[in-house]
Motif scaffolding. Structure first.
Motif, PDB file in Angstrom:
ATOM      1  N   MET A   1       0.853  -1.198   0.000  1.00  0.00           N
ATOM      2  CA  MET A   1       0.000   0.000   0.000  1.00  0.00           C
ATOM      3  C   MET A   1       0.889   1.249   0.000  1.00  0.00           C
ATOM      4  O   MET A   1       1.833   1.331   0.775  1.00  0.00           O
ATOM      5  N   ARG A   4       0.941   8.023   1.320  1.00  0.00           N
ATOM      6  CA  ARG A   4       1.114   9.377   0.780  1.00  0.00           C
ATOM      7  C   ARG A   4       1.505  10.336   1.898  1.00  0.00           C
ATOM      8  O   ARG A   4       0.818  10.416   2.915  1.00  0.00           O
ATOM      9  N   ASP A 140      -2.669   3.779  -6.167  1.00  0.00           N
ATOM     10  CA  ASP A 140      -1.923   3.155  -5.071  1.00  0.00           C
ATOM     11  C   ASP A 140      -0.933   2.097  -5.531  1.00  0.00           C
ATOM     12  O   ASP A 140      -0.392   1.346  -4.724  1.00  0.00           O
TER      13      ASP A 140
END
Ligand code: IPD
Ligand code: CA
Ligand code: CA
Length: 265
Positions: A1, A4, A140
């Motif tokens: 994952m 950010r 992602d």
């Protein structure tokens, strides 16, 4: 994952906000194709509206940063280390003609070096982003440049100069060489996305002359962070100032650079 960082979140949310307006305006442009006056003026104001939204959002989040926007030009901030480099609508000609391939490009420069980049393509909802040292991503998913090693298998993007822009014979010499050696050349009309596509392995390479800093700032970081190589035509790192750029995976960069150099001799 993909995690950010706060700065990437600032950049992606500014892009998403400006994209909402662009998408609405693009719907309008499609209607205007058949009108006598055409969508020209409308597109200029769509561009300015997107720029205004981006300016507002970015300066709200980081008030002191300097700015270089395509439409509004340069403005200094109280923070001498940081500068946004932004194209609010890359691919204006596509947009104007109702071709759904355009993007918002936001680069962040720190002390002369691009450290974060976001390129958002509203039609397909593709958010390309990269942060120095953290990798390049599409939404992602981690991005890697293509693994192709043979020029004969490679698909190469480019930008063709038009009207009185650029040196047409010089460009045509390079095109002639690349056409004859690779499996095809694409002119998609959005330099920032061409670079994002190299980062995503969709294109194996990309070259263009005479680009502006806002066309390449975010994209060059995407290519690097995806494991590719970016340089100017002399092999240096003046892409932001010279506007000449060659991006490719590490196997193809050298042979492509040699071919372009040879063509320009
Ligand atoms: C243009 C696009 C195009 C490139 C031109 C740029 P704009 O930007 O990136 O792909 O070939 O050189 O000027 O005018 O659509 O923002
Ligand atoms: Ca542009
Ligand atoms: Ca533009």
């Amino acid at each position: 994952m993909a995690i950010r960082s706060p700065i990437i979140n600032v950049m992606t949310s500014a892009a998403l906000k400006a994209a909402r307006g662009l998408k609405r305006d693009f719907g309008e442009v499609e209607q205007l194709q058949v009108s006598v006056k055409g969508p020209g003026d409308f597109v200029s104001s769509a561009d300015l509206r997107a720029e205004k939204t981006l300016k507002t959002e970015l300066s709200k989040a980081r008030p002191g940063y300097g700015m270089l926007f395509e439409e509004g030009g340069a403005s200094e901030g109280s923070d001498p280390h940081h500068r946004w480099i932004v194209d609010p609508l890359d691919g204006t000609t596509n947009f104007l003609h109702g071709i759904p391939h355009f993007a918002i490009s936001i680069g962040l420069e720190r002390d002369g070096e691009i450290v974060a980049g976001v390129i958002y393509e509203p039609t397909r909802d593709e958010m390309f982003w990269a942060e120095k040292g953290a990798g390049a991503f599409l939404n992602d998913r981690r991005l890697r440049v293509s693994a192709r090693r043979q020029l004969g298998d490679a698909l190469i993007g480019t930008g063709i100069p038009f009207r009185d822009r650029g040196d047409h014979p010089r460009y045509l010499a390079t095109l002639g060489r690349v056409m004859g050696t690779t499996s095809g050349v694409r002119r998609l009309g959005v330099a920032s996305l061409d670079l994002a596509y190299v980062a995503a392995g969709r294109l194996d390479g990309f070259w263009e002359f005479g680009l502006q800093p806002w066309d390449v700032a975010a994209g060059l970081l995407l290519v690097r962070e995806a494991g590719g190589f970016v340089a100017d035509l002399a092999g240096g790192q003046t892409m932001l100032t010279s506007g000449d750029i060659l991006a490719a995976n590490n196997h193809l960069h050298l042979p492509l650079a040699a071919m372009l150099k040879e063509a320009l001799r």
